[in-house]
Design a protein around this motif. Structure first.
Motif, PDB file in Angstrom:
ATOM      1  N   ILE A  65       1.015  -1.409   0.429  1.00  0.00           N
ATOM      2  CA  ILE A  65       0.238  -0.428   0.218  1.00  0.00           C
ATOM      3  C   ILE A  65       0.594   1.248  -0.006  1.00  0.00           C
ATOM      4  CG2 ILE A  65      -1.845   1.556   1.447  1.00  0.00           C
ATOM      5  CD1 ILE A  65      -2.270  -0.986   2.689  1.00  0.00           C
ATOM      6  N   LEU A  66       0.814   2.544  -1.366  1.00  0.00           N
ATOM      7  CA  LEU A  66       0.791   3.639  -0.695  1.00  0.00           C
ATOM      8  C   LEU A  66       0.985   4.151  -0.325  1.00  0.00           C
ATOM      9  CD1 LEU A  66       3.872   5.288  -1.393  1.00  0.00           C
ATOM     10  CD2 LEU A  66       2.662   4.873  -4.379  1.00  0.00           C
ATOM     11  N   ASN A  67       1.060   5.332   1.023  1.00  0.00           N
ATOM     12  CA  ASN A  67      -0.283   6.841   1.105  1.00  0.00           C
ATOM     13  C   ASN A  67       0.945   7.975   0.312  1.00  0.00           C
ATOM     14  OD1 ASN A  67      -1.538   4.476   3.258  1.00  0.00           O
ATOM     15  ND2 ASN A  67       0.445   3.839   4.428  1.00  0.00           N
ATOM     16  N   GLU A  68      -0.060   8.644   0.993  1.00  0.00           N
ATOM     17  CA  GLU A  68      -0.056  10.243   0.139  1.00  0.00           C
ATOM     18  C   GLU A  68       1.501  11.093   1.567  1.00  0.00           C
ATOM     19  OE1 GLU A  68      -3.603  12.887   0.273  1.00  0.00           O
ATOM     20  OE2 GLU A  68      -4.014  11.369  -1.283  1.00  0.00           O
ATOM     21  N   LEU A  69       2.271  11.282   0.924  1.00  0.00           N
ATOM     22  CA  LEU A  69       2.572  12.239   1.203  1.00  0.00           C
ATOM     23  C   LEU A  69       2.205  12.472   2.786  1.00  0.00           C
ATOM     24  CD1 LEU A  69       6.206  13.110   1.663  1.00  0.00           C
ATOM     25  CD2 LEU A  69       5.179  15.184   0.306  1.00  0.00           C
ATOM     26  N   THR A  70       2.879  12.520   3.790  1.00  0.00           N
ATOM     27  CA  THR A  70       2.589  13.033   5.119  1.00  0.00           C
ATOM     28  C   THR A  70       3.435  13.704   6.230  1.00  0.00           C
ATOM     29  OG1 THR A  70       1.148  11.673   4.840  1.00  0.00           O
ATOM     30  CG2 THR A  70       1.205  12.332   6.577  1.00  0.00           C
ATOM     31  N   LYS A  71       2.959  14.915   6.529  1.00  0.00           N
ATOM     32  CA  LYS A  71       3.667  15.351   7.316  1.00  0.00           C
ATOM     33  C   LYS A  71       4.097  14.970   8.727  1.00  0.00           C
ATOM     34  CE  LYS A  71       2.462  20.329   6.409  1.00  0.00           C
ATOM     35  NZ  LYS A  71       1.366  21.275   7.304  1.00  0.00           N
ATOM     36  N   LEU A  72       5.259  14.663   9.257  1.00  0.00           N
ATOM     37  CA  LEU A  72       5.821  14.401  10.508  1.00  0.00           C
ATOM     38  C   LEU A  72       4.980  13.751  11.452  1.00  0.00           C
ATOM     39  CD1 LEU A  72       7.380  12.127  11.045  1.00  0.00           C
ATOM     40  CD2 LEU A  72       9.129  13.688  12.086  1.00  0.00           C
ATOM     41  N   HIS A  73       4.513  15.195  11.960  1.00  0.00           N
ATOM     42  CA  HIS A  73       3.756  15.543  12.732  1.00  0.00           C
ATOM     43  C   HIS A  73       2.011  14.984  12.774  1.00  0.00           C
ATOM     44  CE1 HIS A  73       6.744  18.121  14.028  1.00  0.00           C
ATOM     45  NE2 HIS A  73       5.985  18.493  15.066  1.00  0.00           N
ATOM     46  N   ASP A  74       1.765  15.093  11.955  1.00  0.00           N
ATOM     47  CA  ASP A  74       0.883  14.426  11.519  1.00  0.00           C
ATOM     48  C   ASP A  74       0.514  12.956  11.658  1.00  0.00           C
ATOM     49  OD1 ASP A  74      -0.312  16.983  11.022  1.00  0.00           O
ATOM     50  OD2 ASP A  74      -0.422  16.845   8.917  1.00  0.00           O
ATOM     51  N   PHE A  75       1.654  11.685  10.828  1.00  0.00           N
ATOM     52  CA  PHE A  75       1.872  11.030  11.286  1.00  0.00           C
ATOM     53  C   PHE A  75       2.120  10.294  11.893  1.00  0.00           C
ATOM     54  CE2 PHE A  75       3.627   6.933  10.580  1.00  0.00           C
ATOM     55  CZ  PHE A  75       3.271   6.512   9.549  1.00  0.00           C
ATOM     56  N   ILE A  76       2.839  11.259  13.176  1.00  0.00           N
ATOM     57  CA  ILE A  76       2.756  10.318  14.431  1.00  0.00           C
ATOM     58  C   ILE A  76       1.919  11.022  15.184  1.00  0.00           C
ATOM     59  CG2 ILE A  76       3.576  10.677  17.353  1.00  0.00           C
ATOM     60  CD1 ILE A  76       6.427  11.725  15.549  1.00  0.00           C
ATOM     61  N   LYS A  77       1.417  11.695  15.483  1.00  0.00           N
ATOM     62  CA  LYS A  77      -0.028  12.576  15.605  1.00  0.00           C
ATOM     63  C   LYS A  77      -1.553  10.775  15.938  1.00  0.00           C
ATOM     64  CE  LYS A  77       0.419  16.028  18.165  1.00  0.00           C
ATOM     65  NZ  LYS A  77       0.621  17.026  17.696  1.00  0.00           N
ATOM     66  N   GLU A  78      -1.248  10.645  14.030  1.00  0.00           N
ATOM     67  CA  GLU A  78      -2.609   9.867  13.304  1.00  0.00           C
ATOM     68  C   GLU A  78      -2.225   8.405  13.785  1.00  0.00           C
ATOM     69  OE1 GLU A  78      -2.584  11.268   9.785  1.00  0.00           O
ATOM     70  OE2 GLU A  78      -3.843  13.505  10.181  1.00  0.00           O
ATOM     71  N   ASN A  79      -1.412   7.114  14.218  1.00  0.00           N
ATOM     72  CA  ASN A  79      -0.561   6.457  14.086  1.00  0.00           C
ATOM     73  C   ASN A  79      -1.010   6.431  15.269  1.00  0.00           C
ATOM     74  OD1 ASN A  79       0.045   5.015  11.583  1.00  0.00           O
ATOM     75  ND2 ASN A  79       0.035   7.515  11.235  1.00  0.00           N
ATOM     76  N   ASN A  80      -1.820   5.271  16.208  1.00  0.00           N
ATOM     77  CA  ASN A  80      -1.900   5.662  17.353  1.00  0.00           C
ATOM     78  C   ASN A  80      -2.228   3.711  17.428  1.00  0.00           C
ATOM     79  OD1 ASN A  80      -4.050   6.053  16.542  1.00  0.00           O
ATOM     80  ND2 ASN A  80      -3.763   8.120  18.304  1.00  0.00           N
ATOM     81  N   SER A  81      -2.062   2.722  17.009  1.00  0.00           N
ATOM     82  CA  SER A  81      -3.148   1.886  17.289  1.00  0.00           C
ATOM     83  C   SER A  81      -2.455   1.134  18.364  1.00  0.00           C
ATOM     84  CB  SER A  81      -3.276   0.938  15.900  1.00  0.00           C
ATOM     85  OG  SER A  81      -3.481   0.034  15.835  1.00  0.00           O
ATOM     86  N   GLU A  82      -3.375   0.477  19.076  1.00  0.00           N
ATOM     87  CA  GLU A  82      -2.389  -0.710  19.830  1.00  0.00           C
ATOM     88  C   GLU A  82      -2.358  -1.831  19.306  1.00  0.00           C
ATOM     89  OE1 GLU A  82      -5.226  -1.442  23.010  1.00  0.00           O
ATOM     90  OE2 GLU A  82      -5.355   0.767  23.690  1.00  0.00           O
ATOM     91  N   ASN A  83      -3.008  -2.130  18.253  1.00  0.00           N
ATOM     92  CA  ASN A  83      -2.137  -3.173  17.584  1.00  0.00           C
ATOM     93  C   ASN A  83      -0.940  -3.052  16.724  1.00  0.00           C
ATOM     94  OD1 ASN A  83      -4.958  -4.700  18.354  1.00  0.00           O
ATOM     95  ND2 ASN A  83      -5.916  -4.080  16.650  1.00  0.00           N
ATOM     96  N   THR A  84      -0.472  -2.427  16.849  1.00  0.00           N
ATOM     97  CA  THR A  84       0.764  -2.100  15.893  1.00  0.00           C
ATOM     98  C   THR A  84       2.215  -1.505  17.175  1.00  0.00           C
ATOM     99  OG1 THR A  84      -0.254  -0.952  14.518  1.00  0.00           O
ATOM    100  CG2 THR A  84       1.850  -0.548  14.310  1.00  0.00           C
ATOM    101  N   GLN A  85       2.668  -1.870  16.626  1.00  0.00           N
ATOM    102  CA  GLN A  85       4.549  -1.522  16.786  1.00  0.00           C
ATOM    103  C   GLN A  85       4.815  -0.644  16.350  1.00  0.00           C
ATOM    104  OE1 GLN A  85       6.100  -2.044  20.782  1.00  0.00           O
ATOM    105  NE2 GLN A  85       7.234  -0.271  20.189  1.00  0.00           N
TER     106      GLN A  85
END
Lengths: 236, 236
Positions: free
Chosen positions: B141-161
């Motif tokens: 899967i290729l996602n869109e270019l994302t600002k690091l700050h947004d990426f960190i805030k949006e990626n907080n799944s409990e099933n992911t390390q």
């Protein structure tokens, strides 16, 4: 340890000058001046922080501020690989394997080889640039292009574990990642785009090259080389 | 399992035809003819051996000989990486990571990013070509270019390390290779040529990204991406 962000190559630190191409890069390209500090490495483990005395484009001279030694890698990773048809691909292998920590490279000629000549000078330059970039002061050894049969016959040291990575899924292979590294020297054969042929695989196995797989996916030659180097680096 | 040496992409196997660029490659470039067998994959795990009916350069049609399914990877490897200044370098990462088994890629914008735009269509093509080449029928899967700050805030799944690989040697880091993988999903941040800055590293750590090192040598961005993908592939 004081260092500079720029590292240059010089065969012998005690010469107190850089060779012409390195002098040109330092002065003509990077515009370094008298009094600037740079790192100089001999690629054999010795490096120094030095101060530029004469910023000549042909023969930069320096004085040594502080000398250092980098310990030799505790294990050696020797990859014998068939050069790919595309220069870009094999050159990318050279760069990546150097960054990861390869210590010796032998380009080999096998029955299915698509490239039968290499530009040794260009390969050397890539190895030096990648070594400098990754702070590795022991440059990898680059051997001459060698026929696979000769390579197999000549490489039979008792202190080396030899491997051959091939793609014949119906022949028994172990996973390289599951190997227990017991030797200081490890050497692995990586085949060309069309893989080794059966006669080559059998010859290698008869001569104590252990057949291994590099994982579940089908890898290009240069990727196989990078992955093999990285696995040996991780497990040794 | 019967297969052909040529694999083509088609969004839905039941359409029984290839898109224009794949049709052109099959007929215009490879000169395949009516009755020839090819593999067709949808990039979502379904593929088939098919027989060419109408070898049109714009709309090749086929009939299905046999359908197959490829199991999904048991673990997901998501790499969020700052595109390198050189297109060649990041494209090499895309190809190699796909061969090794990456499942998701997010290009990120960080403070030191040298490249602020990407050619998504070209990246997609590289991912498809490398997937086909390595017999991987689940395209990354290729996602869109994302600002690091947004990426960190949006990626907080409990099933992911989550991990962040950075080069600040004086900040505590564990070796990624020594990690015990317990999650089905693993995600790692790889910084640009100038590394992440301290504020970015701290933001990631505060948001449960575990700081890791990828080894003892200094790696370029694209090499760090390849090495991280390979380590996660080996240990998971």
């Amino acid at each position: 340890m004081k260092t500079s962000k720029h590292t240059f190559f010089c065969n012998n630190l005690n010469d107190l000058n850089l060779p012409p191409d390195e002098s040109h890069h330092a002065v003509g390209v990077l515009r370094l001046k008298s009094g600037n500090h740079i790192n100089v490495t001999d690629g054999k483990g010795n490096f120094a922080l030095v101060k530029i005395i004469e910023p000549s484009k042909k023969n930069l001279t320096f004085e040594i501020v502080e000398k250092f030694q980098q310990a030799k890698p505790t294990t050696n990773i020797h990859i014998a690989i068939a050069p790919t048809k595309s220069n870009d691909r094999i050159e990318f292998f050279l760069e990546k394997a150097t960054e990861i920590g390869i210590t010796e490279i032998t380009p080999i000629l096998s029955a299915n080889s698509e490239r039968k000549k290499i530009n040794t000078e260009r390969w050397e330059k890539i190895l030096i640039a990648a070594s400098k970039q990754s702070n590795n002061h022991h440059f990898p050894i680059l051997n001459e292009l060698t026929k696979l049969h000769d390579f197999i016959k000549e490489n039979n040291s008792e202190n080396t574990q030899y491997y051959i990575a091939h793609c014949e899924a119906d022949k028994p292979r172990t996973e390289l990642k599951d190997e227990q590294i017991t030797q200081k020297n490890n050497c692995i054969l990586i085949g060309p785009e069309g893989d080794f042929n059966l006669e080559e695989i059998n010859l290698a196995i008869t001569n104590k090259f252990k057949p291994v797989s590099l994982g579940k996916t089908r890898l290009r030659t240069e990727t196989a080389g990078i992955v093999a180097c990285h696995i040996l680096n991780l497990i040794s």
